[in-house]
Write a protein that holds these residues in place. Structure first.
Motif, PDB file in Angstrom:
ATOM      1  N   GLY A  39      12.732  28.447   9.391  1.00 14.55           N
ATOM      2  CA  GLY A  39      13.969  27.976   8.895  1.00 14.55           C
ATOM      3  C   GLY A  39      14.942  27.472  10.056  1.00 14.55           C
ATOM      4  O   GLY A  39      14.431  27.781  11.043  1.00 14.55           O
ATOM      5  N   PRO A  40      16.101  27.180   9.710  1.00 15.88           N
ATOM      6  CA  PRO A  40      17.207  26.686  10.656  1.00 15.88           C
ATOM      7  C   PRO A  40      17.600  27.988  11.750  1.00 15.88           C
ATOM      8  O   PRO A  40      17.642  27.548  12.831  1.00 15.88           O
ATOM      9  N   PHE A  41      17.664  29.000  11.288  1.00 13.06           N
ATOM     10  CA  PHE A  41      17.848  30.132  11.956  1.00 13.06           C
ATOM     11  C   PHE A  41      16.776  30.613  12.958  1.00 13.06           C
ATOM     12  O   PHE A  41      16.708  30.955  14.177  1.00 13.06           O
ATOM     13  N   MET A  42      15.495  30.527  12.309  1.00 14.15           N
ATOM     14  CA  MET A  42      14.188  30.752  13.155  1.00 14.15           C
ATOM     15  C   MET A  42      14.074  29.568  14.229  1.00 14.15           C
ATOM     16  O   MET A  42      13.334  30.049  15.137  1.00 14.15           O
ATOM     17  N   GLN A  43      14.399  28.509  13.818  1.00 17.16           N
ATOM     18  CA  GLN A  43      13.649  27.424  14.729  1.00 17.16           C
ATOM     19  C   GLN A  43      14.470  27.722  16.257  1.00 17.16           C
ATOM     20  O   GLN A  43      13.709  27.354  17.235  1.00 17.16           O
ATOM     21  N   SER A  44      15.872  28.124  16.248  1.00 23.07           N
ATOM     22  CA  SER A  44      16.460  28.405  17.563  1.00 23.07           C
ATOM     23  C   SER A  44      15.650  29.690  18.017  1.00 23.07           C
ATOM     24  O   SER A  44      15.075  29.358  19.533  1.00 23.07           O
ATOM     25  N   SER A  45      15.139  30.560  17.524  1.00 22.43           N
ATOM     26  CA  SER A  45      14.580  31.608  18.336  1.00 22.43           C
ATOM     27  C   SER A  45      13.103  31.233  18.827  1.00 22.43           C
ATOM     28  O   SER A  45      12.597  31.399  19.934  1.00 22.43           O
ATOM     29  N   PHE A  46      12.357  30.296  17.927  1.00 23.04           N
ATOM     30  CA  PHE A  46      10.969  29.582  18.090  1.00 23.04           C
ATOM     31  C   PHE A  46      11.478  28.901  19.415  1.00 23.04           C
ATOM     32  O   PHE A  46      10.327  28.903  20.315  1.00 23.04           O
ATOM     33  N   ASP A  47      12.542  28.021  19.587  1.00 20.88           N
ATOM     34  CA  ASP A  47      12.541  27.329  20.824  1.00 20.88           C
ATOM     35  C   ASP A  47      12.662  28.059  22.167  1.00 20.88           C
ATOM     36  O   ASP A  47      12.313  27.721  23.011  1.00 20.88           O
ATOM     37  N   GLU A  48      13.234  29.106  21.877  1.00 16.14           N
ATOM     38  CA  GLU A  48      13.637  30.027  22.876  1.00 16.14           C
ATOM     39  C   GLU A  48      12.448  30.673  23.449  1.00 16.14           C
ATOM     40  O   GLU A  48      12.003  30.821  24.659  1.00 16.14           O
ATOM     41  N   THR A  49      11.632  31.267  22.584  1.00 16.32           N
ATOM     42  CA  THR A  49      10.317  31.580  23.052  1.00 16.32           C
ATOM     43  C   THR A  49       9.393  30.540  23.592  1.00 16.32           C
ATOM     44  O   THR A  49       8.796  31.080  24.505  1.00 16.32           O
ATOM     45  N   MET A  50       9.402  29.519  22.942  1.00 18.67           N
ATOM     46  CA  MET A  50       8.337  28.695  23.632  1.00 18.67           C
ATOM     47  C   MET A  50       8.784  28.242  24.968  1.00 18.67           C
ATOM     48  O   MET A  50       7.966  27.935  26.119  1.00 18.67           O
ATOM     49  N   ASP A  51      10.231  28.139  25.362  1.00 23.66           N
ATOM     50  CA  ASP A  51      10.810  27.891  26.696  1.00 23.66           C
ATOM     51  C   ASP A  51      10.397  29.145  27.593  1.00 23.66           C
ATOM     52  O   ASP A  51       9.978  28.671  28.636  1.00 23.66           O
ATOM     53  N   PHE A  52      10.459  30.289  27.093  1.00 23.58           N
ATOM     54  CA  PHE A  52       9.958  31.219  27.748  1.00 23.58           C
ATOM     55  C   PHE A  52       8.703  31.531  28.434  1.00 23.58           C
ATOM     56  O   PHE A  52       8.379  31.463  29.638  1.00 23.58           O
ATOM     57  N   TYR A  53       7.945  31.308  27.185  1.00 28.88           N
ATOM     58  CA  TYR A  53       6.282  31.153  27.809  1.00 28.88           C
ATOM     59  C   TYR A  53       5.931  29.844  28.629  1.00 28.88           C
ATOM     60  O   TYR A  53       4.964  29.986  29.508  1.00 28.88           O
ATOM     61  N   LEU A  54       6.383  28.931  28.231  1.00 27.42           N
ATOM     62  CA  LEU A  54       6.234  27.756  28.995  1.00 27.42           C
ATOM     63  C   LEU A  54       6.715  27.619  30.523  1.00 27.42           C
ATOM     64  O   LEU A  54       5.879  27.234  31.508  1.00 27.42           O
ATOM     65  N   ILE A  55       7.755  28.406  30.686  1.00 27.68           N
ATOM     66  CA  ILE A  55       8.215  28.600  32.013  1.00 27.68           C
ATOM     67  C   ILE A  55       7.353  29.564  32.682  1.00 27.68           C
ATOM     68  O   ILE A  55       7.165  29.413  33.857  1.00 27.68           O
ATOM     69  N   ARG A  56       6.888  30.741  32.055  1.00 24.39           N
ATOM     70  CA  ARG A  56       6.438  31.609  32.739  1.00 24.39           C
ATOM     71  C   ARG A  56       4.741  31.055  32.928  1.00 24.39           C
ATOM     72  O   ARG A  56       4.187  31.067  34.207  1.00 24.39           O
ATOM     73  N   VAL A  57       4.200  30.224  32.067  1.00 22.78           N
ATOM     74  CA  VAL A  57       2.798  29.439  32.438  1.00 22.78           C
ATOM     75  C   VAL A  57       2.978  28.516  33.308  1.00 22.78           C
ATOM     76  O   VAL A  57       2.235  28.468  34.297  1.00 22.78           O
ATOM     77  N   SER A  58       4.317  27.751  33.598  1.00 21.99           N
ATOM     78  CA  SER A  58       4.432  26.832  34.552  1.00 21.99           C
ATOM     79  C   SER A  58       4.404  27.381  35.925  1.00 21.99           C
ATOM     80  O   SER A  58       3.654  27.139  36.900  1.00 21.99           O
ATOM     81  N   ILE A  59       5.065  28.883  36.095  1.00 20.70           N
ATOM     82  CA  ILE A  59       5.178  29.337  37.125  1.00 20.70           C
ATOM     83  C   ILE A  59       3.851  30.005  37.667  1.00 20.70           C
ATOM     84  O   ILE A  59       3.449  29.719  38.934  1.00 20.70           O
ATOM     85  N   ILE A  60       2.934  30.471  36.746  1.00 22.72           N
ATOM     86  CA  ILE A  60       1.620  30.880  37.114  1.00 22.72           C
ATOM     87  C   ILE A  60       0.701  29.701  37.420  1.00 22.72           C
ATOM     88  O   ILE A  60      -0.051  29.984  38.486  1.00 22.72           O
ATOM     89  N   ALA A  61       0.993  28.463  36.774  1.00 25.27           N
ATOM     90  CA  ALA A  61       0.016  27.287  37.112  1.00 25.27           C
ATOM     91  C   ALA A  61       0.179  26.738  38.338  1.00 25.27           C
ATOM     92  O   ALA A  61      -0.362  26.523  39.250  1.00 25.27           O
ATOM     93  N   PHE A  62       1.703  26.938  38.574  1.00 28.90           N
ATOM     94  CA  PHE A  62       2.195  26.618  40.028  1.00 28.90           C
ATOM     95  C   PHE A  62       1.605  27.392  41.207  1.00 28.90           C
ATOM     96  O   PHE A  62       1.041  26.838  42.179  1.00 28.90           O
ATOM     97  N   LEU A  63       1.650  28.612  40.831  1.00 28.02           N
ATOM     98  CA  LEU A  63       1.151  29.574  41.992  1.00 28.02           C
ATOM     99  C   LEU A  63      -0.246  29.359  42.198  1.00 28.02           C
ATOM    100  O   LEU A  63      -0.868  29.416  43.301  1.00 28.02           O
ATOM    101  N   VAL A  64      -1.223  29.492  41.060  1.00 24.05           N
ATOM    102  CA  VAL A  64      -2.722  29.182  41.189  1.00 24.05           C
ATOM    103  C   VAL A  64      -2.785  27.978  41.991  1.00 24.05           C
ATOM    104  O   VAL A  64      -3.750  27.800  42.672  1.00 24.05           O
ATOM    105  N   ALA A  65      -2.125  26.666  41.627  1.00 23.04           N
ATOM    106  CA  ALA A  65      -2.225  25.480  42.161  1.00 23.04           C
ATOM    107  C   ALA A  65      -1.984  25.593  43.648  1.00 23.04           C
ATOM    108  O   ALA A  65      -2.674  24.981  44.393  1.00 23.04           O
ATOM    109  N   VAL A  66      -1.042  26.385  44.081  1.00 22.17           N
ATOM    110  CA  VAL A  66      -0.597  26.487  45.350  1.00 22.17           C
ATOM    111  C   VAL A  66      -1.812  27.267  46.387  1.00 22.17           C
ATOM    112  O   VAL A  66      -2.192  26.765  47.694  1.00 22.17           O
ATOM    113  N   VAL A  67      -2.340  28.193  45.682  1.00 21.81           N
ATOM    114  CA  VAL A  67      -3.260  29.142  46.372  1.00 21.81           C
ATOM    115  C   VAL A  67      -4.564  28.151  46.473  1.00 21.81           C
ATOM    116  O   VAL A  67      -5.216  28.169  47.475  1.00 21.81           O
ATOM    117  N   ILE A  68      -5.299  27.145  45.391  1.00 27.76           N
ATOM    118  CA  ILE A  68      -6.081  26.503  45.346  1.00 27.76           C
ATOM    119  C   ILE A  68      -5.923  25.333  46.481  1.00 27.76           C
ATOM    120  O   ILE A  68      -6.747  24.828  47.034  1.00 27.76           O
TER     121      ILE A  68
END
Length: 365
Positions: free
Chosen positions: A54-83
């Motif tokens: 619903g409208p209330f849960m949409q905001s929480s869903f977006d925040e969760t997505m942002d959190f995981y995307l940032i974390r995955v992006s950082i991990i992907a960036f570090l792995v890419a740097v090592v490679i």
């Protein structure tokens, strides 16, 4: 220690490291942003389309997505740097090795091969560099060899000319037509050898050694000429010489036969025993011609006999240095004979030596 270890230090200080790093970082960041944005938009689209939140849960869903995307992006960036670091090191290390070896060579240090660490274009470059080093070393060895050969061949006629002229000057011998003719022949040979010094290259030196004569060379005439040239040396050591050479004409230059006969005689006289007799024989066989110089000489140990025709080899270094030998005469005889598809050999009991040169019938008329 690994040969690569010295070149691993300070990789980050190289210009190519930062050039490749900035390019790769830009590519990595762009890919992560595009991929993250696409995944988030697609996830939000599915959530809205399927009415998952619903409208209330949409905001929480977006925040969760942002959190995981940032974390995955950082991990992907570090792995890419090592490679990226591992990959770029495989490129930079061989390039630094090539650069270092090239600089050392320009500073006059010994040339050495570079280990091949990769199988890509950089590895191919290293392999080609090593091939070039081998060719340069080979050319240098050949140039040194040619210089040594020429120096040896120049020394022999020069010493003969000098010896006879000193004897004439001191009144030991009288100049006659035969002596002057022999000296003129040695002077001509010396002139030809000196001319080669002006064109010192592998190709021209090989052409000189392999040159075919315009007129056939008579072995008996050449032997008699070389014996007369060495007669003074024979007299100085009180060595007699007996010559028994059969007639034969060769498709070989006179200079080549003179070098073979002259070097054999020079070696036999230099290391011969005083008050003995040398035998110089030449016999024509069915499929070859045998030229043989034999007599008593300095002791040759059994272990030294297989090496007697090697370049710069000396049976007794101290004694040979005193006599002026440089270990080239017999090696040149071997090379000249083999260029005519012939062979050389030594038969000895240690004190009585037989130096045998065989020239094939294909070299004879």
């Amino acid at each position: 220690m690994s040969p690569n270890k010295p070149y691993m230090k300070g990789i980050w200080r190289t210009g190519i490291f930062w050039e490749l790093t900035w390019v790769n970082l830009a590519v990595i960041v762009v890919v992560i942003i595009i991929a993250g944005f696409s995944v988030k938009e697609y996830a939000c689209f599915l959530a809205n389309d399927m009415n998952i939140a619903g409208p209330f849960m949409q905001s929480s869903f977006d925040e969760t997505m942002d959190f995981y995307l940032i974390r995955v992006s950082i991990i992907a960036f570090l792995v890419a740097v090592v490679i990226h670091y591992i990959w770029i090191r495989r490129i930079i290390i061989p390039i630094r090795m090539l650069s270092d070896v090239t600089k050392r060579m320009s500073d006059g240090e010994e040339m050495r091969l570079v280990p091949i660490t990769t199988r890509n274009e950089v590895g191919l470059l290293t392999e080609n560099f090593n091939s070039l080093i081998k060719k340069i070393k080979r050319s240098e060895e050949l140039r040194n060899k040619m210089a040594a050969d020429l120096a040896h061949e120049v020394r022999t006629p020069l010493s003969n000319i000098t010896g006879y002229l000193e004897a004439i000057k001191n009144g030991v011998i009288e100049p006659d037509k035969n002596v002057l003719h022999s000296l003129h022949g040695e002077a001509e040979r010396l002139s030809k050898l000196i001319e080669q010094l002006h064109h010192l290259s592998e190709r021209e030196w090989n052409q000189y050694l392999d040159a075919k004569p315009s007129n056939p060379a008579n072995i008996k005439t050449i032997v008699n000429h070389m014996v007369s040239i060495h007669q003074m040396k024979l007299d100085q050591k009180h060595i007699q010489i007996e010559v028994a050479v059969e007639e034969a004409a060769f498709h070989i230059t006179e200079d080549t036969l003179k070098q073979i006969v002259g070097n054999l005689l020079d070696n036999a006289i230099r290391y011969g025993i005083e008050n003995t007799t040398l035998h110089l024989k030449g016999k024509r066989r069915k499929d070859h011609y045998v030229l043989q110089v034999e007599g008593q000489g300095q002791f040759i140990p059994e272990a030294s006999r297989p090496q007697i025709f090697e370049r710069f080899y000396r049976v007794d270094t101290s004694r040979n240095r005193e006599s002026g030998g440089n270990g080239l005469g017999l090696a040149i005889v071997k090379e000249l004979a083999e260029r005519q598809d012939g062979s050389v050999a030594l038969e000895t009991d240690g004190n009585y030596h037989q130096f045998i040169v065989k020239l094939p019938s294909t070299a004879m008329l």
